[in-house]
Scaffold this motif. Structure first.
Motif, PDB file in Angstrom:
ATOM      1  N   ARG A  19       0.833  -1.206   0.000  1.00 52.73           N
ATOM      2  CA  ARG A  19       0.000   0.000   0.000  1.00 52.73           C
ATOM      3  C   ARG A  19       0.867   1.255   0.000  1.00 52.73           C
ATOM      4  NH1 ARG A  19      -5.028  -1.926   0.657  1.00 52.73           N
ATOM      5  NH2 ARG A  19      -5.334  -3.660   2.079  1.00 52.73           N
ATOM      6  N   GLU A  64      -0.927   5.227  -8.938  1.00 53.35           N
ATOM      7  CA  GLU A  64      -2.299   5.681  -9.137  1.00 53.35           C
ATOM      8  C   GLU A  64      -3.224   4.474  -8.988  1.00 53.35           C
ATOM      9  OE1 GLU A  64      -1.407   5.680 -13.844  1.00 53.35           O
ATOM     10  OE2 GLU A  64      -0.590   7.120 -12.465  1.00 53.35           O
ATOM     11  N   PRO A  65      -4.468   4.684  -8.587  1.00 56.37           N
ATOM     12  CA  PRO A  65      -5.378   3.563  -8.330  1.00 56.37           C
ATOM     13  C   PRO A  65      -5.643   2.668  -9.538  1.00 56.37           C
ATOM     14  CG  PRO A  65      -6.280   5.614  -7.458  1.00 56.37           C
ATOM     15  CD  PRO A  65      -5.064   5.971  -8.246  1.00 56.37           C
ATOM     16  N   GLY A  70      -2.089  -0.820  -8.475  1.00 58.42           N
ATOM     17  CA  GLY A  70      -3.231  -0.232  -7.772  1.00 58.42           C
ATOM     18  C   GLY A  70      -4.430  -1.155  -7.804  1.00 58.42           C
ATOM     19  N   LYS A  71      -4.724  -1.728  -8.960  1.00 59.64           N
ATOM     20  CA  LYS A  71      -5.849  -2.663  -9.091  1.00 59.64           C
ATOM     21  C   LYS A  71      -5.605  -3.929  -8.277  1.00 59.64           C
ATOM     22  CE  LYS A  71      -7.211  -1.112 -13.694  1.00 59.64           C
ATOM     23  NZ  LYS A  71      -7.287  -1.480 -15.112  1.00 59.64           N
ATOM     24  N   ALA A  74      -6.104  -3.118  -4.566  1.00 62.27           N
ATOM     25  CA  ALA A  74      -7.524  -2.889  -4.284  1.00 62.27           C
ATOM     26  C   ALA A  74      -8.303  -4.202  -4.251  1.00 62.27           C
ATOM     27  CB  ALA A  74      -8.120  -1.951  -5.338  1.00 62.27           C
TER      28      ALA A  74
END
Length: 136
Positions: A19, A64-65, A70-71, A74
């Motif tokens: 993270r 970036e998300p 990022g994926k 998540a």
């Protein structure tokens, strides 16, 4: 491929999705005593490199998300993202993968971090492990 003798595959690095680098880097660097290795950021990830014997550990923080890391974070949370094997002949390794019906993410080599030629294999063909191949 060069005229150097064949070395055979080796573990180049393990990519660990995190993270935040600043939260986990002290564990690897200060607690385990792994020396930092400067690496370029790539593929939408901020990368901290750590030397682990002859291999590296890459800590991958999403820039970036919507980036691949990022994926991943998540959906699955932090954890091992991929294993990278260095090979003598990347095109030859991809040809052998194709001949054995291994699903490829990258049909042809592309430039990855540090300007190395890389290609990813789909985890559905490798027992659920995202495998990266990199040329020595």
């Amino acid at each position: 491929m060069s005229d150097q003798p064949r070395r055979g595959p080796s573990i180049a690095h393990i990519g660990i999705a995190v993270r935040a680098l600043d939260e986990i880097l002290p564990f690897y660097r200060d607690v385990l005593g792994m020396p930092e290795v400067p690496l370029d950021d790539a593929d939408g990830a901020r990368i901290a490199g750590l030397q682990a014997g002859e291999s590296l550990v890459e800590l991958l923080e999403p820039a970036e998300p919507e980036s691949p890391i990022g994926k991943f974070v998540a959906k699955r949370g932090p954890g091992i993202h991929h294993v990278c094997f260095a090979v003598d002949d990347l095109e030859g390794a991809l040809a052998r993968c194709r001949a054995h019906g291994i699903r490829l993410i990258d049909e042809v080599p592309r430039l990855g971090a540090e300007g190395k030629r890389i290609a990813f294999l789909h985890p559905s063909a490798t027992a659920g492990v995202l495998v990266e191949l990199s040329e020595y």
